[in-house]
Design a protein around this motif. Structure first.
Motif, PDB file in Angstrom:
ATOM      1  N   VAL A   8      40.631 127.601  45.790  1.00  0.00           N
ATOM      2  CA  VAL A   8      40.488 128.520  45.187  1.00  0.00           C
ATOM      3  C   VAL A   8      39.387 128.389  43.987  1.00  0.00           C
ATOM      4  O   VAL A   8      38.506 129.266  43.767  1.00  0.00           O
ATOM      5  N   ILE A   9      38.982 127.201  43.483  1.00  0.00           N
ATOM      6  CA  ILE A   9      38.033 126.742  42.610  1.00  0.00           C
ATOM      7  C   ILE A   9      36.731 127.136  43.536  1.00  0.00           C
ATOM      8  O   ILE A   9      35.777 127.758  43.014  1.00  0.00           O
ATOM      9  N   TYR A  10      36.596 126.622  44.644  1.00  0.00           N
ATOM     10  CA  TYR A  10      35.484 126.941  45.475  1.00  0.00           C
ATOM     11  C   TYR A  10      34.951 128.216  45.686  1.00  0.00           C
ATOM     12  O   TYR A  10      33.989 128.698  45.509  1.00  0.00           O
ATOM     13  N   LYS A  11      36.244 129.120  45.880  1.00  0.00           N
ATOM     14  CA  LYS A  11      35.785 130.571  45.977  1.00  0.00           C
ATOM     15  C   LYS A  11      35.195 131.108  44.667  1.00  0.00           C
ATOM     16  O   LYS A  11      34.349 132.084  44.693  1.00  0.00           O
ATOM     17  N   VAL A  12      35.881 130.878  43.651  1.00  0.00           N
ATOM     18  CA  VAL A  12      35.417 131.391  42.323  1.00  0.00           C
ATOM     19  C   VAL A  12      33.838 131.071  42.167  1.00  0.00           C
ATOM     20  O   VAL A  12      33.110 131.844  41.819  1.00  0.00           O
ATOM     21  N   CYS A  13      33.828 129.681  42.491  1.00  0.00           N
ATOM     22  CA  CYS A  13      32.465 129.049  42.276  1.00  0.00           C
ATOM     23  C   CYS A  13      31.224 129.940  43.114  1.00  0.00           C
ATOM     24  O   CYS A  13      30.097 130.072  43.089  1.00  0.00           O
ATOM     25  N   TYR A  14      31.707 130.088  44.487  1.00  0.00           N
ATOM     26  CA  TYR A  14      31.041 130.507  45.514  1.00  0.00           C
ATOM     27  C   TYR A  14      30.612 132.255  44.876  1.00  0.00           C
ATOM     28  O   TYR A  14      29.447 132.636  45.125  1.00  0.00           O
ATOM     29  N   LEU A  15      31.511 132.733  44.258  1.00  0.00           N
ATOM     30  CA  LEU A  15      31.053 134.275  43.805  1.00  0.00           C
ATOM     31  C   LEU A  15      29.979 134.225  42.683  1.00  0.00           C
ATOM     32  O   LEU A  15      29.416 135.014  42.320  1.00  0.00           O
ATOM     33  N   TYR A  16      30.090 133.198  42.230  1.00  0.00           N
ATOM     34  CA  TYR A  16      28.998 133.035  40.730  1.00  0.00           C
ATOM     35  C   TYR A  16      27.741 132.178  41.147  1.00  0.00           C
ATOM     36  O   TYR A  16      26.823 132.155  40.257  1.00  0.00           O
ATOM     37  N   ALA A  17      27.692 131.761  42.082  1.00  0.00           N
ATOM     38  CA  ALA A  17      26.530 130.655  42.484  1.00  0.00           C
ATOM     39  C   ALA A  17      25.519 131.499  43.071  1.00  0.00           C
ATOM     40  O   ALA A  17      25.672 132.523  44.005  1.00  0.00           O
ATOM     41  N   GLY A  18      24.121 131.054  42.982  1.00  0.00           N
ATOM     42  CA  GLY A  18      22.907 131.834  43.531  1.00  0.00           C
ATOM     43  C   GLY A  18      22.536 131.098  44.918  1.00  0.00           C
ATOM     44  O   GLY A  18      22.033 131.723  45.749  1.00  0.00           O
ATOM     45  N   ASP A  19      22.992 129.952  45.228  1.00  0.00           N
ATOM     46  CA  ASP A  19      22.485 129.071  46.389  1.00  0.00           C
ATOM     47  C   ASP A  19      23.342 127.898  46.308  1.00  0.00           C
ATOM     48  O   ASP A  19      24.142 127.568  45.478  1.00  0.00           O
ATOM     49  N   THR A  20      23.105 127.174  47.404  1.00  0.00           N
ATOM     50  CA  THR A  20      24.160 126.146  47.818  1.00  0.00           C
ATOM     51  C   THR A  20      24.006 124.973  46.753  1.00  0.00           C
ATOM     52  O   THR A  20      25.162 124.386  46.191  1.00  0.00           O
ATOM     53  N   ALA A  21      22.974 124.631  46.095  1.00  0.00           N
ATOM     54  CA  ALA A  21      22.878 123.639  44.962  1.00  0.00           C
ATOM     55  C   ALA A  21      23.563 124.001  43.750  1.00  0.00           C
ATOM     56  O   ALA A  21      24.162 123.352  43.114  1.00  0.00           O
ATOM     57  N   GLN A  22      23.589 125.251  43.476  1.00  0.00           N
ATOM     58  CA  GLN A  22      24.121 125.917  42.201  1.00  0.00           C
ATOM     59  C   GLN A  22      25.417 126.036  42.464  1.00  0.00           C
ATOM     60  O   GLN A  22      26.031 125.656  41.579  1.00  0.00           O
ATOM     61  N   LEU A  23      25.938 126.294  43.769  1.00  0.00           N
ATOM     62  CA  LEU A  23      27.505 126.177  44.142  1.00  0.00           C
ATOM     63  C   LEU A  23      27.857 124.743  43.863  1.00  0.00           C
ATOM     64  O   LEU A  23      29.015 124.624  43.182  1.00  0.00           O
ATOM     65  N   ASP A  24      27.416 123.766  44.282  1.00  0.00           N
ATOM     66  CA  ASP A  24      27.738 122.379  44.043  1.00  0.00           C
ATOM     67  C   ASP A  24      27.864 122.067  42.505  1.00  0.00           C
ATOM     68  O   ASP A  24      28.977 121.441  42.313  1.00  0.00           O
ATOM     69  N   ASP A  25      26.779 122.377  41.752  1.00  0.00           N
ATOM     70  CA  ASP A  25      26.675 121.998  40.453  1.00  0.00           C
ATOM     71  C   ASP A  25      27.778 122.769  39.861  1.00  0.00           C
ATOM     72  O   ASP A  25      28.582 122.283  38.867  1.00  0.00           O
ATOM     73  N   LEU A  26      28.121 124.230  40.123  1.00  0.00           N
ATOM     74  CA  LEU A  26      29.252 124.954  39.481  1.00  0.00           C
ATOM     75  C   LEU A  26      30.451 124.440  39.502  1.00  0.00           C
ATOM     76  O   LEU A  26      31.135 124.290  38.691  1.00  0.00           O
ATOM     77  N   TYR A  27      30.633 123.981  40.966  1.00  0.00           N
ATOM     78  CA  TYR A  27      32.019 123.379  41.399  1.00  0.00           C
ATOM     79  C   TYR A  27      32.283 121.998  40.557  1.00  0.00           C
ATOM     80  O   TYR A  27      33.442 121.971  40.011  1.00  0.00           O
ATOM     81  N   GLN A  28      31.164 121.330  40.650  1.00  0.00           N
ATOM     82  CA  GLN A  28      31.413 119.959  39.699  1.00  0.00           C
ATOM     83  C   GLN A  28      31.679 120.442  38.324  1.00  0.00           C
ATOM     84  O   GLN A  28      32.335 119.623  37.609  1.00  0.00           O
ATOM     85  N   GLU A  29      31.114 121.316  37.634  1.00  0.00           N
ATOM     86  CA  GLU A  29      31.216 121.691  36.267  1.00  0.00           C
ATOM     87  C   GLU A  29      32.592 122.146  36.130  1.00  0.00           C
ATOM     88  O   GLU A  29      33.251 121.866  35.180  1.00  0.00           O
ATOM     89  N   THR A  30      33.156 122.891  36.687  1.00  0.00           N
ATOM     90  CA  THR A  30      34.442 123.448  36.835  1.00  0.00           C
ATOM     91  C   THR A  30      35.289 122.456  37.164  1.00  0.00           C
ATOM     92  O   THR A  30      36.366 122.349  36.264  1.00  0.00           O
ATOM     93  N   VAL A  31      35.338 121.195  37.737  1.00  0.00           N
ATOM     94  CA  VAL A  31      36.158 120.347  38.048  1.00  0.00           C
ATOM     95  C   VAL A  31      36.031 119.544  36.681  1.00  0.00           C
ATOM     96  O   VAL A  31      37.124 119.139  36.120  1.00  0.00           O
ATOM     97  N   LEU A  32      35.168 119.271  36.230  1.00  0.00           N
ATOM     98  CA  LEU A  32      34.893 118.430  34.814  1.00  0.00           C
ATOM     99  C   LEU A  32      35.687 119.149  33.797  1.00  0.00           C
ATOM    100  O   LEU A  32      36.412 118.649  33.013  1.00  0.00           O
ATOM    101  N   ASN A  33      35.395 120.539  33.630  1.00  0.00           N
ATOM    102  CA  ASN A  33      36.165 121.252  32.780  1.00  0.00           C
ATOM    103  C   ASN A  33      37.694 121.423  32.842  1.00  0.00           C
ATOM    104  O   ASN A  33      38.315 121.284  31.988  1.00  0.00           O
TER     105      ASN A  33
END
Length: 151
Positions: A8-33
């Motif tokens: 679920v977290i990955y899907k949400v991040c996938y929809l807001y990321a512009g590329d794979t690097a952003q996706l990884d950063d956003l996923y990590q930021e979400t997990v941190l939050n």
């Protein structure tokens, strides 16, 4: 809890990321939050609702902070995370996510929750809006996606 809601977290991040690097950063930021907010989780909602809410808020905040607005999706992401079926299904899934990515942040959040088979009541709680408003907006979004796919 993170392992249980990883997809679920990955899907949400996938929809807001512009590329794979952003996706990884956003996923990590979400997990941190999620980790930071865990001590404040009072159990007033289901863990899934809480995870969605934190994930969506993180992604929307990330989007607001982003200087550039992406016009197209160029995500060479491994779609096996979503489904292990045949290539045709993966192609349709990739097209659906491409169309969803073209929507605005609120529309993306609503359609994602709907695609996860969340009830209108749960979507309303997660998004902080009236149940009737959820239904109206989802109908408009589905129609918009249909029109976008026919172009």
């Amino acid at each position: 809890m993170l392992e249980q809601h990883k997809r679920v977290i990955y899907k949400v991040c996938y929809l807001y990321a512009g590329d794979t690097a952003q996706l990884d950063d956003l996923y990590q930021e979400t997990v941190l939050n999620l980790w930071r907010a865990f001590s404040g989780f009072r159990g007033e909602s289901s863990p899934a609702t809480w995870v969605y809410r934190i994930s969506l808020n993180t992604c929307i905040s990330f989007r607001r902070k982003s200087v550039r607005q992406l016009q197209a999706v160029t995500l060479p992401v491994n779609l096996e995370v979503f489904d292990e079926d045949d290539g045709n299904r993966k192609a349709r899934l990739a097209e659906l996510y491409r169309l969803i990515h073209a929507l605005g942040p609120l529309e993306r959040a609503l359609i994602l929750l709907w695609l996860e088979d969340r009830s209108y009541d749960e979507i309303a709680r997660i998004m902080g809006m009236a149940r009737n408003n959820v239904g109206v907006r989802l109908n408009r979004i589905r129609e918009k996606l249909k029109n976008m796919s026919n172009q």
